[in-house]
Design a protein around this motif. Structure first.
Motif, mmCIF file in Angstrom:
data_model
loop_
_atom_site.group_PDB
_atom_site.id
_atom_site.type_symbol
_atom_site.label_atom_id
_atom_site.label_comp_id
_atom_site.label_asym_id
_atom_site.label_seq_id
_atom_site.Cartn_x
_atom_site.Cartn_y
_atom_site.Cartn_z
ATOM 1 N N VAL A 202 40.291 42.916 44.522
ATOM 2 C CA VAL A 202 39.720 41.626 44.919
ATOM 3 C C VAL A 202 38.232 41.791 45.254
ATOM 4 O O VAL A 202 37.445 40.854 45.149
ATOM 5 N N ALA A 204 36.097 43.285 43.581
ATOM 6 C CA ALA A 204 35.290 43.410 42.360
ATOM 7 C C ALA A 204 34.322 42.238 42.233
ATOM 8 O O ALA A 204 34.682 41.098 42.494
ATOM 9 N N ILE A 316 28.417 32.074 34.445
ATOM 10 C CA ILE A 316 29.408 31.439 35.297
ATOM 11 C C ILE A 316 30.089 32.534 36.082
ATOM 12 O O ILE A 316 30.644 33.463 35.515
ATOM 13 N N ASP A 317 30.023 32.434 37.389
ATOM 14 C CA ASP A 317 30.610 33.442 38.247
ATOM 15 C C ASP A 317 32.066 33.069 38.475
ATOM 16 O O ASP A 317 32.360 31.993 38.975
ATOM 17 N N HIS A 318 32.934 33.934 38.059
ATOM 18 C CA HIS A 318 34.359 33.643 38.216
ATOM 19 C C HIS A 318 34.784 34.025 39.618
ATOM 20 O O HIS A 318 34.624 35.157 40.028
ATOM 21 N N GLU A 319 35.290 33.086 40.327
ATOM 22 C CA GLU A 319 35.523 33.310 41.733
ATOM 23 C C GLU A 319 36.998 33.442 42.055
ATOM 24 O O GLU A 319 37.851 33.078 41.271
ATOM 25 N N VAL A 320 37.251 33.986 43.222
ATOM 26 C CA VAL A 320 38.638 34.166 43.632
ATOM 27 C C VAL A 320 39.068 33.023 44.527
ATOM 28 O O VAL A 320 38.315 32.556 45.375
ATOM 29 N N GLY A 321 40.284 32.551 44.312
ATOM 30 C CA GLY A 321 40.941 31.711 45.302
ATOM 31 C C GLY A 321 40.504 30.271 45.431
ATOM 32 O O GLY A 321 40.938 29.589 46.328
ATOM 33 N N ARG A 322 39.616 29.763 44.568
ATOM 34 C CA ARG A 322 39.243 28.363 44.732
ATOM 35 C C ARG A 322 38.786 27.743 43.410
ATOM 36 O O ARG A 322 38.198 28.383 42.566
ATOM 37 N N PRO A 323 39.110 26.450 43.279
ATOM 38 C CA PRO A 323 38.824 25.757 42.021
ATOM 39 C C PRO A 323 37.389 25.273 41.960
ATOM 40 O O PRO A 323 37.123 24.126 41.663
ATOM 41 N N LEU A 326 30.670 28.901 40.443
ATOM 42 C CA LEU A 326 29.280 29.113 40.804
ATOM 43 C C LEU A 326 28.534 29.419 39.506
ATOM 44 O O LEU A 326 28.886 30.346 38.790
ATOM 45 N N VAL B 178 34.812 50.062 42.583
ATOM 46 C CA VAL B 178 34.513 48.783 41.923
ATOM 47 C C VAL B 178 33.043 48.397 42.003
ATOM 48 O O VAL B 178 32.616 47.471 41.319
ATOM 49 N N PRO B 273 40.249 41.189 38.474
ATOM 50 C CA PRO B 273 40.686 39.787 38.579
ATOM 51 C C PRO B 273 39.747 38.892 37.787
ATOM 52 O O PRO B 273 38.533 39.103 37.772
ATOM 53 N N HIS B 276 39.246 32.649 39.266
ATOM 54 C CA HIS B 276 40.098 32.280 40.390
ATOM 55 C C HIS B 276 41.066 33.378 40.787
ATOM 56 O O HIS B 276 42.167 33.113 41.239
ATOM 57 N N GLY B 277 40.671 34.638 40.573
ATOM 58 C CA GLY B 277 41.485 35.739 41.052
ATOM 59 C C GLY B 277 42.692 36.052 40.193
ATOM 60 O O GLY B 277 43.443 36.954 40.504
ATOM 61 N N ASP B 313 33.482 30.540 29.889
ATOM 62 C CA ASP B 313 32.223 31.246 30.120
ATOM 63 C C ASP B 313 31.249 30.890 28.999
ATOM 64 O O ASP B 313 31.662 30.472 27.922
#
Lengths: 352, 352
Positions: A202, A204, A316-323, A326, B178, B273, B276-277, B313
């Motif tokens: 996570v 990363a 596009i920054d792929h993010e964790v845990g939220r729709p 960034l 990482v 990940p 969104h993880g 992306d």
């Protein structure tokens, strides 16, 4: 460099209808050249013909023969083509050049290497535009005639490529340093991830994604490429090993010199050509948060375009845990502040 | 994971008003928390106050103290804060956790590490949104109280971060694998470019740019980071060296096993990940050529948005020698064919 190339003489024979051969054929056909196709795989030829890449009718006296065949058979195929077509210029598209260029002493042969590829292979992945704006290494042997070199350069430029002339040894060393070893390094870094847990991963970030992206490529293709360029690759890997040993002893002994190691890498990146072949210019990142829905990114970039700021790059920054996404918009520094202000005034959350 | 966090108790004292400290302060202030600021650098405090990050008035009894100070002084600052504020929960934002977490035995201390950074540093680069959607490692010691852990988690989530709980040793090993070692690897690969000629560098492609992108970062910052995590970094570098030696002997001896090495790297990338993880899903690239003018990329993405395809992306391929750009739009495989067709029918040159 950008003057109009002399029209390519017809007919051209393309031997090998994989991704690159089919793309060469499609591009030449689109440029009005008569193209003949040949492949040991009858199905591939039929697919390429079906795509409009050319005809599979026999050809008597091609002006140029383009060999788009595997490295293991390349030198033999060049010899065969020189014998079969005594007036033709012969070139190839192989990714390694020393073996073939040192084997052939006939003035009508000139090596070539278009720097274009895709994740997919085979004729169906072919495209007339594959070489648009891409570098195409022109690699004469010491025997190549000026006329043959010019014919191959015109062919590459007709396909939209930007030609660069290199000697075989310099070419193979270059692809080892700028392509093959970076690929292997990416792969080694990614290999370290096999022993990590999910909660560790996570952590990363974008940096890890950048470094390891090319490690996801087709392994079979890369085995062939590395094998074909084994000597320069091994030489470059050994250089890397010396640097790695130096780095390890600095880190283990908490010795000085880490800044010099990092500075050396940083200065190396200055050698990478940027947009349109220039040295990379300074860019500033404007960060914008967007909802992850169709059209949101477009709406953002419309607004960016409306304020008349040219975008150097978008990530596009792929993010964790939220729709929420960034988006990083890279622009020249003197426009960044202005862009962020303009986007904020249009309801976006933008910041430097 | 996405339930609403318990409101953060006021006041909070932020010690250290660099990029991260100022961003924490700005975010908490925006969330209605009363924030006090402190820094040995009086000018930085004034800048942060001027940005609306909080007040520099003294604070008697903060509920939480966030230490955003350099690693070299961190443990001492934690001890000082524990002594000065006997009822406060103390946390930090340092990128390495074992040293501080093994030094502190007080239940009111919980380590933390937000995974957010920028190319710029200092208070002026601060942003209330810096932690939006970013992972924030919560690293309790074996002594940390449940109440203190909950308070720090609420603080991180109030700032929009996604918390993940890790032990200090596991955290430091994770960031070595990482983040720190990928950074060093990128740097070593970039270092090899110093001895190449300009015509050789023309052969550089997107893969090299990806691998070496992070090597351009500020070297001073990275010297501190690597030093602070020297042991796990050295350990990981030694693992890498074993793998590199194995690779070199395979390439030199033209031995078998290269496919296994590459496959190991490829499987490593599956641990990263994705959006969104989630684990990375399959994507297909649609290639589109555009003119290099303000608004062109926007116009393209509007058309993409209009056909109701979500963009995973976007990448702009920087090309040599011509004023045309190649844009790669990454979408789910089942929408790629449709998107290319729709774009072509709107006058774009799009292909898979």
């Amino acid at each position: 460099m950008s003057s109009v190339p002399t029209p390519v003489e017809s007919p051209v024979l393309v031997v090998g209808t994989g991704l690159v051969g089919t793309s060469v054929a499609l591009g030449l056909t689109a440029a009005g050249v008569q193209v003949h196709l040949r492949d040991v795989d009858a199905e591939n030829v039929q697919l390429a013909v079906g795509l409009g890449a050319g005809t599979d009718a026999p050809v008597e006296a091609p002006a140029i023969v383009v060999l788009a065949v595997p490295p293991s058979v390349l030198a033999a195929e060049v010899e065969a083509a020189l014998a079969e077509f005594p007036d033709a210029v012969i070139t190839d598209v192989g990714s390694v050049k020393q073996a073939v260029c040192s084997a052939i002493t006939e003035p009508r042969f000139v090596g070539g290497h278009p720097m274009a590829g895709k994740e997919r292979s085979g004729p169906l992945a072919g495209s007339a535009r594959l070489f648009e704006g891409r570098p195409w290494a022109i690699v004469p042997t010491e025997y190549s005639s000026a006329a043959a070199i010019a014919a191959v350069e015109d062919l590459a430029r007709t396909l939209g490529a930007v030609t660069v002339r290199l000697e075989a040894e310099s070419h193979d060393r270059a692809v080892a340093v700028v392509s093959h070893v970076p690929h292997l390094v990416s792969n080694l870094a990614a290999g370290l991830l096999n022993d990590t847990s999910e909660s560790q991963m996570v952590l990363a970030g974008q940096g890890l994604r950048d470094v390891t992206r090319i490690a996801r490529s087709d392994t079979g293709l890369w085995v062939d490429i590395i094998r074909a360029n084994a000597e320069p690759v091994a030489e470059t890997l050994n250089e890397l090993r010396v640097r790695l040993d130096e780095l390890i002893s600095i880190v283990e002994d908490k010795a000085s010199g880490l800044d010099a190691v990092l500075a050396r890498g940083r200065s190396g990146t200055n050698h990478i050509p940027g947009k349109h072949g220039d040295l990379p210019s300074d860019v500033t990142t404007v960060y914008v948060t967007i909802d992850d829905e169709p059209g949101e990114l477009a709406r953002l970039l419309v607004d960016t375009g409306d304020v008349d700021v040219n975008i150097e790059d978008v990530r596009i920054d792929h993010e964790v845990g939220r729709p929420v996404g960034l988006v990083e918009i890279l622009v020249v520094p003197e426009r960044a502040e202005f862009l962020a202000g303009a986007l904020n005034s249009r309801g976006w959350t933008a910041y430097l």
